[in-house]
Design a protein around this motif. Structure first.
Motif, PDB file in Angstrom:
ATOM      1  N   GLU A  32      -6.502 -14.243  -9.456  1.00 44.65           N
ATOM      2  CA  GLU A  32      -6.753 -13.235  -8.441  1.00 44.65           C
ATOM      3  C   GLU A  32      -5.729 -13.381  -7.318  1.00 44.65           C
ATOM      4  OE1 GLU A  32      -8.969 -10.740  -8.274  1.00 44.65           O
ATOM      5  OE2 GLU A  32      -9.572 -11.210 -10.345  1.00 44.65           O
ATOM      6  N   PHE A  33      -5.285 -12.258  -6.793  1.00 47.19           N
ATOM      7  CA  PHE A  33      -4.306 -12.279  -5.716  1.00 47.19           C
ATOM      8  C   PHE A  33      -5.005 -12.201  -4.356  1.00 47.19           C
ATOM      9  CE2 PHE A  33      -1.873 -10.367  -9.272  1.00 47.19           C
ATOM     10  CZ  PHE A  33      -0.898 -11.358  -9.381  1.00 47.19           C
ATOM     11  N   PRO A  34      -4.326 -12.623  -3.307  1.00 49.86           N
ATOM     12  CA  PRO A  34      -4.908 -12.506  -1.961  1.00 49.86           C
ATOM     13  C   PRO A  34      -5.160 -11.044  -1.602  1.00 49.86           C
ATOM     14  CG  PRO A  34      -2.969 -13.943  -1.961  1.00 49.86           C
ATOM     15  CD  PRO A  34      -2.995 -13.256  -3.297  1.00 49.86           C
ATOM     16  N   PRO A  35      -6.050 -10.779  -0.665  1.00 48.66           N
ATOM     17  CA  PRO A  35      -6.311  -9.398  -0.241  1.00 48.66           C
ATOM     18  C   PRO A  35      -5.039  -8.725   0.276  1.00 48.66           C
ATOM     19  CG  PRO A  35      -7.992 -10.880   0.604  1.00 48.66           C
ATOM     20  CD  PRO A  35      -6.911 -11.737   0.037  1.00 48.66           C
ATOM     21  N   ILE A  36      -4.969  -7.429   0.095  1.00 45.77           N
ATOM     22  CA  ILE A  36      -3.840  -6.675   0.626  1.00 45.77           C
ATOM     23  C   ILE A  36      -4.147  -6.280   2.074  1.00 45.77           C
ATOM     24  CG2 ILE A  36      -3.227  -5.792  -1.650  1.00 45.77           C
ATOM     25  CD1 ILE A  36      -4.431  -3.092  -0.868  1.00 45.77           C
ATOM     26  N   LEU A  37      -3.131  -5.876   2.808  1.00 45.41           N
ATOM     27  CA  LEU A  37      -3.300  -5.517   4.216  1.00 45.41           C
ATOM     28  C   LEU A  37      -3.262  -3.998   4.352  1.00 45.41           C
ATOM     29  CD1 LEU A  37      -3.582  -6.684   7.083  1.00 45.41           C
ATOM     30  CD2 LEU A  37      -1.084  -6.720   7.233  1.00 45.41           C
ATOM     31  N   VAL A  38      -4.286  -3.448   5.018  1.00 46.55           N
ATOM     32  CA  VAL A  38      -4.437  -1.991   5.100  1.00 46.55           C
ATOM     33  C   VAL A  38      -4.631  -1.548   6.549  1.00 46.55           C
ATOM     34  CG1 VAL A  38      -5.898  -0.021   4.433  1.00 46.55           C
ATOM     35  CG2 VAL A  38      -5.393  -1.836   2.769  1.00 46.55           C
ATOM     36  N   MET A  43      -5.728   4.242   6.275  1.00 46.71           N
ATOM     37  CA  MET A  43      -5.957   3.668   4.944  1.00 46.71           C
ATOM     38  C   MET A  43      -4.652   3.518   4.166  1.00 46.71           C
ATOM     39  SD  MET A  43      -9.102   2.851   4.860  1.00 46.71           S
ATOM     40  CE  MET A  43      -9.443   2.492   3.130  1.00 46.71           C
ATOM     41  N   GLY A  44      -3.545   3.419   4.923  1.00 44.36           N
ATOM     42  CA  GLY A  44      -2.253   3.182   4.295  1.00 44.36           C
ATOM     43  C   GLY A  44      -2.043   1.702   4.051  1.00 44.36           C
ATOM     44  N   PHE A  68      -6.097  -3.793   9.435  1.00 42.55           N
ATOM     45  CA  PHE A  68      -5.325  -3.911  10.672  1.00 42.55           C
ATOM     46  C   PHE A  68      -5.707  -2.746  11.571  1.00 42.55           C
ATOM     47  CE2 PHE A  68      -1.553  -2.350  13.043  1.00 42.55           C
ATOM     48  CZ  PHE A  68      -1.396  -3.411  13.916  1.00 42.55           C
ATOM     49  N   ASP A  69      -6.116  -3.046  12.806  1.00 41.87           N
ATOM     50  CA  ASP A  69      -6.453  -2.009  13.780  1.00 41.87           C
ATOM     51  C   ASP A  69      -5.336  -1.930  14.809  1.00 41.87           C
ATOM     52  OD1 ASP A  69      -9.246  -1.202  12.967  1.00 41.87           O
ATOM     53  OD2 ASP A  69      -9.545  -3.360  13.213  1.00 41.87           O
ATOM     54  N   GLY A  70      -4.603  -0.871  14.789  1.00 41.52           N
ATOM     55  CA  GLY A  70      -3.478  -0.699  15.711  1.00 41.52           C
ATOM     56  C   GLY A  70      -2.812   0.636  15.468  1.00 41.52           C
ATOM     57  N   SER A  71      -1.724   0.882  16.179  1.00 45.74           N
ATOM     58  CA  SER A  71      -1.008   2.148  16.035  1.00 45.74           C
ATOM     59  C   SER A  71      -0.233   2.181  14.724  1.00 45.74           C
ATOM     60  CB  SER A  71      -0.040   2.335  17.209  1.00 45.74           C
ATOM     61  OG  SER A  71       1.012   1.377  17.147  1.00 45.74           O
ATOM     62  N   GLU A  72       0.170   3.389  14.327  1.00 40.47           N
ATOM     63  CA  GLU A  72       0.966   3.528  13.109  1.00 40.47           C
ATOM     64  C   GLU A  72       2.327   2.860  13.276  1.00 40.47           C
ATOM     65  OE1 GLU A  72       0.962   7.305  10.984  1.00 40.47           O
ATOM     66  OE2 GLU A  72      -0.657   8.010  12.276  1.00 40.47           O
ATOM     67  N   VAL A  77       5.764  -1.935  11.777  1.00 40.99           N
ATOM     68  CA  VAL A  77       6.418  -3.200  12.144  1.00 40.99           C
ATOM     69  C   VAL A  77       5.805  -4.345  11.352  1.00 40.99           C
ATOM     70  CG1 VAL A  77       6.714  -4.886  13.992  1.00 40.99           C
ATOM     71  CG2 VAL A  77       7.084  -2.461  14.455  1.00 40.99           C
ATOM     72  N   LEU A  78       4.484  -4.352  11.236  1.00 41.31           N
ATOM     73  CA  LEU A  78       3.792  -5.404  10.486  1.00 41.31           C
ATOM     74  C   LEU A  78       4.156  -5.342   9.011  1.00 41.31           C
ATOM     75  CD1 LEU A  78       1.815  -7.729  10.576  1.00 41.31           C
ATOM     76  CD2 LEU A  78      -0.066  -6.085  10.391  1.00 41.31           C
ATOM     77  N   ALA A  79       4.330  -4.126   8.487  1.00 39.62           N
ATOM     78  CA  ALA A  79       4.724  -3.969   7.086  1.00 39.62           C
ATOM     79  C   ALA A  79       6.103  -4.566   6.841  1.00 39.62           C
ATOM     80  CB  ALA A  79       4.715  -2.483   6.708  1.00 39.62           C
ATOM     81  N   VAL A  80       7.024  -4.304   7.762  1.00 40.93           N
ATOM     82  CA  VAL A  80       8.381  -4.849   7.641  1.00 40.93           C
ATOM     83  C   VAL A  80       8.346  -6.368   7.732  1.00 40.93           C
ATOM     84  CG1 VAL A  80      10.673  -4.934   8.707  1.00 40.93           C
ATOM     85  CG2 VAL A  80       9.443  -2.758   8.567  1.00 40.93           C
TER      86      VAL A  80
END
Length: 324
Positions: A32-38, A43-44, A68-72, A77-80
């Motif tokens: 099993e892999f770790p949870p993904i970040l959404v 819901m992206g 993650f609760d924050g702006s798009e 930035v977090l995705a990068v």
């Protein structure tokens, strides 16, 4: 656990999209892999597109996520940052495009802060900024990696701090730093320079057209500053420049003639050097050991306070000794 069909992949830092070879590589693992970040509001998927694809190929209908609760803009930035830090590395083209976008969405961030997120060099980010913001009025301050906002051109802030200290010698350094837009360490240095009769701005910082323009803006901003007359002597009296005091002590034969006295002079001289280089020292603290350094600084501060109190008492009654 959320339904896979509720997730979207619309704001992805990889220009080429999914890497099929990497997906097949992950699919070969049975663990099993770790949870993904959404991103909760859209819901992206921020981090874990390939893990999501593997779950789909396995026929799963749900997948474990962290929200993650924050702006798009912050989500991108977090995705990068997430994709540049682990798993399949972002390509140079991916990182360059990401940095260009972050420069636009976070113009107050320093080149070094954006470089750390995108995996590029600060010089490359600076070049991207020049291309991306050619038609945008420049900001006078940037936020660094530590979250602190600093002026791009410190000349203006130093000049304003000098005027504030000269007009109000009793003003706390913290207030001077806040009003001038500089660090407390820089404000301390300005006060020391004034106390020794020097210009608040070192000659090296005045060089260049940008520094001269910044200095002119500072003068314009302070034309309406209410000034209370104060002589240089008054500033010097209140400054209590550590370096000057140490230089006086260095000439004291009663200290220089004993090993204990010479040790004390070396310690005090080292502390004076710390004060003079305060800004660079604070800015140079690595994040991974900042807590340890802060704890040590606190312990040393408590020691010096006890030393000061005991030293005064010893000087008054001539009997008390410093306990170790």
């Amino acid at each position: 656990m959320v339904a896979i069909e509720s997730l979207s992949i619309t704001d992805y830092p990889r220009i080429g999209g999914e890497d099929v070879k990497h997906t097949q590589f992950l699919l070969s693992f049975e663990t099993e892999f770790p949870p993904i970040l959404v991103h909760r509001s859209t819901m992206g998927v921020i981090d874990g597109v390939h893990r999501l694809r593997v779950a789909m190929l396995r026929g799963q209908r749900e997948i474990a996520v962290h929200f993650f609760d924050g702006s798009e803009a912050d989500a991108f930035v977090l995705a990068v940052q997430s994709n540049a830090g682990h798993g399949l590395p972002l390509t140079l083209a991916d990182r360059t495009a990401a940095a260009s976008r972050i420069v636009q969405s976070h113009p107050h961030w320093s080149d070094r802060a954006i470089a750390r997120v995108s995996g590029l060099s600060p010089k490359t980010v600076a070049a991207i900024r020049r291309r991306s913001t050619a038609d945008t009025p420049p900001s006078n301050s940037r936020m660094g990696q530590d979250g602190r906002v600093r002026p791009i051109n410190a000349t203006a802030g130093r000049e304003l701090a000098g005027r504030l200290i000269t007009a109000n010698p009793d003003m706390p350094l913290r207030k001077v730093a806040k009003e001038a837009g500089i660090s407390i360490g820089t404000a301390h240095d300005v006060r020391e320079r004034l106390a020794s009769g020097r210009d608040p701005v070192p000659e090296s910082k005045r060089r260049g057209a940008g520094a001269r323009a910044g200095g002119q803006r500072a003068k314009e901003d302070t034309q309406q500053l209410p000034v209370r007359p104060a002589s240089l002597a008054a500033v010097q009296d209140r400054a209590r420049n550590p370096a000057i005091l140490v230089r006086r002590l260095l000439r004291d034969p009663s200290l220089r003639s004993t090993e204990t006295g010479r040790t004390l002079l070396r310690l005090l001289d080292a502390q004076a050097q710390v004060v003079q280089r305060w800004d660079r020292l604070v800015n140079g603290v690595p994040q991974h050991c900042s807590e340890t350094i802060a704890d040590l600084a606190g312990e040393y501060a408590r020691f010096w306070l006890e030393f000061a109190a005991t030293s005064r008492a010893t000087g008054h009654d001539g009997e008390r000794k410093i306990s170790g």
